[in-house]
Design an enzyme around this catalytic site. Structure first.
Site, PDB file in Angstrom:
ATOM      1  N   CYS A 132       0.835  -1.207   0.000  1.00 35.36           N
ATOM      2  CA  CYS A 132       0.000   0.000   0.000  1.00 35.36           C
ATOM      3  C   CYS A 132       0.867   1.253   0.000  1.00 35.36           C
ATOM      4  O   CYS A 132       1.975   1.257  -0.561  1.00 35.36           O
ATOM      5  CB  CYS A 132      -0.989  -0.025   1.170  1.00 35.36           C
ATOM      6  N   ASP A 201      -3.822   1.397   9.949  1.00 31.73           N
ATOM      7  CA  ASP A 201      -5.058   2.175  10.073  1.00 31.73           C
ATOM      8  C   ASP A 201      -5.561   2.123  11.503  1.00 31.73           C
ATOM      9  O   ASP A 201      -6.242   3.039  11.951  1.00 31.73           O
ATOM     10  CB  ASP A 201      -6.127   1.665   9.109  1.00 31.73           C
ATOM     11  N   LYS A 212      -4.288  -2.114   5.211  1.00 34.33           N
ATOM     12  CA  LYS A 212      -4.807  -2.397   3.866  1.00 34.33           C
ATOM     13  C   LYS A 212      -4.977  -3.893   3.616  1.00 34.33           C
ATOM     14  O   LYS A 212      -4.123  -4.694   3.995  1.00 34.33           O
ATOM     15  CB  LYS A 212      -3.848  -1.775   2.839  1.00 34.33           C
TER      16      LYS A 212
HETATM   17  C1  RUB Z   1      -4.114   3.209   3.371  1.00 31.65           C
HETATM   18  C2  RUB Z   1      -3.397   2.219   4.215  1.00 31.65           C
HETATM   19  C3  RUB Z   1      -2.111   2.672   4.855  1.00 31.65           C
HETATM   20  C4  RUB Z   1      -2.416   3.196   6.263  1.00 31.65           C
HETATM   21  C5  RUB Z   1      -1.215   3.920   6.860  1.00 31.65           C
HETATM   22  O1  RUB Z   1      -5.408   2.770   2.992  1.00 31.65           O
HETATM   23  O2  RUB Z   1      -3.844   1.125   4.456  1.00 31.65           O
HETATM   24  O3  RUB Z   1      -1.221   1.593   4.985  1.00 31.65           O
HETATM   25  O4  RUB Z   1      -3.506   4.092   6.235  1.00 31.65           O
HETATM   26  O5  RUB Z   1      -0.926   5.071   6.111  1.00 31.65           O
HETATM   27  P1  RUB Z   1      -6.329   3.730   2.085  1.00 31.65           P
HETATM   28  P2  RUB Z   1      -0.189   6.327   6.773  1.00 31.65           P
HETATM   29  O6  RUB Z   1      -5.564   4.054   0.848  1.00 31.65           O
HETATM   30  O7  RUB Z   1      -7.546   2.897   1.829  1.00 31.65           O
HETATM   31  O8  RUB Z   1      -6.652   4.955   2.916  1.00 31.65           O
HETATM   32  O9  RUB Z   1       1.104   5.808   7.329  1.00 31.65           O
HETATM   33  O10 RUB Z   1       0.020   7.286   5.623  1.00 31.65           O
HETATM   34  O11 RUB Z   1      -1.083   6.875   7.835  1.00 31.65           O
END
Ligand code: RUB
Length: 328
Positions: A132, A201, A212
């Site tokens: 992701c 998340d 993800k």
């Molecule tokens: C994004 C996702 C990321 C986490 C962490 O999912 O799963 O791995 O949110 O991201 P989506 P960060 O694209 O569905 O929002 O480290 O930028 O908070």
């Protein structure tokens, strides 16, 4: 009444123009700040009601990233704790704006700190896999690269929304050699991988990670191949509701992200499922890198106690009522 700018932020979170748990949280704080700035309320109570309205709008956008309710909670907790002595709208407005600014600043500093702490886990010659598009993971990789460490990164494309392409572009533009692979190719490449880094998340009190869709399969395969799995998570990704036994809701997105609706309509007896996140049990995670330091996933409960221990059960459940009524 919700201003068009605040509505636009909520829409952009929902349609994933603003995405990734960190960005979602900062956007929520920004929407609350805008609500306070643009309000024409004539009493402190009226402004608090407007802020509650924005909170509900934000909470209904995407259900999984716990960073969003935690951002709302951060701002609203400060606002409601001054409400009793607030004499004017300006008192509430000032507190709301400052709280939102503080949250955004804390978030950006946390990511930078995770970058510094996490970079220590990277050594020259490492072959790293990520899934992701996580800003916290990119901070780690970018910091290590700037420190002069030399390594390679393999990135899963991350169907159906292809966030892996964003990661590939971001890492490539820093100068890091990066290889984009199919999600299904993870096990094929894993015997050449030294470390897996993923974002979060949500982190539950039992150390389980919500990230993800596909993260849990990668962690399972990494466990089998004895490859270490690191999670990069700011402390506002930890879920206080899980302390009282609540489950984290997994967002299910539209089937059209996977198959054209016309094509689907021609296939008899077929349904499509499209969960956006999955749950990786603590035993498949080696360490969680937070801005406060590195902890084993089993220590998640201590992080939660440290971060949210000052919230009373009433505050937690009050917030909770907001969410349940929103979902009803
Ligand atoms: C994004 C996702 C990321 C986490 C962490 O999912 O799963 O791995 O949110 O991201 P989506 P960060 O694209 O569905 O929002 O480290 O930028 O908070």
């Amino acid at each position: 009444m919700t201003s068009s700018e605040v509505q636009r932020i909520a829409d952009e979170i929902r349609n994933m123009k603003r995405r990734g748990a960190g960005e979602i949280a900062r956007s929520a704080a920004q929407a609350l700040q805008l609500t306070a700035e643009l309000s024409t309320a004539t009493s402190p109570n009226e402004l608090v009601e407007e802020l509650r309205g924005t909170s509900q709008l934000l909470l209904a956008t995407r259900p999984t990233a716990v960073s969003l309710p935690n951002a709302v909670r951060f701002v609203m907790h400060r606002v409601t704790s001054v409400l009793v002595q607030a004499r004017t709208v300006v008192d509430i407005r000032t507190v709301a704006i400052k709280a939102a600014e503080d949250f955004i600043q804390n978030s950006l500093s946390a990511i930078q700190r995770i970058g510094e702490i996490g970079a220590k886990r990277i050594t020259d010659g490492d072959k790293i896999l990520t899934h992701c598009n996580s800003s916290a993971v990119i901070a780690i990789l970018g910091t290590a690269w700037k420190q002069g460490k030399r390594f390679e990164v393999t990135v899963t494309e991350t169907r159906p929304r292809f966030q892996g392409r964003l990661t590939t572009r971001e890492l490539g533009s820093i100068g890091i050699p990066v290889t984009l692979i199919l999600d299904d190719a993870v096990r094929f490449f894993l015997n050449k991988i030294d470390k897996v880094f993923v974002g979060a998340d949500a982190v539950a009190a039992n150390g389980a990670l919500v990230n993800k869709i596909g993260t849990s399969l990668i962690a399972l395969a990494a466990h089998e191949a004895r490859v270490r799995v690191f999670v990069a998570a700011e402390t506002y990704k930890f879920s206080p509701e899980t302390l009282i036994g609540e489950l984290i809701e997994i967002e299910e997105r539209d089937a059209s992200e996977i198959i054209d609706p016309d094509e689907l309509s021609q296939i008899p007896n077929a349904t499509v499922r499209n969960p956006a996140f999955d749950i990786t049990p603590a035993e498949y995670i080696d360490l969680i890198i937070t801005e406060k330091g590195i902890v084993p996933p089993q220590a998640a409960i201590f992080i939660l106690e440290q971060e949210f221990g000052l919230l009373t059960p009433e505050e937690l459940s009050d917030y909770h009522t907001v969410r349940i009524s929103e979902q009803d």
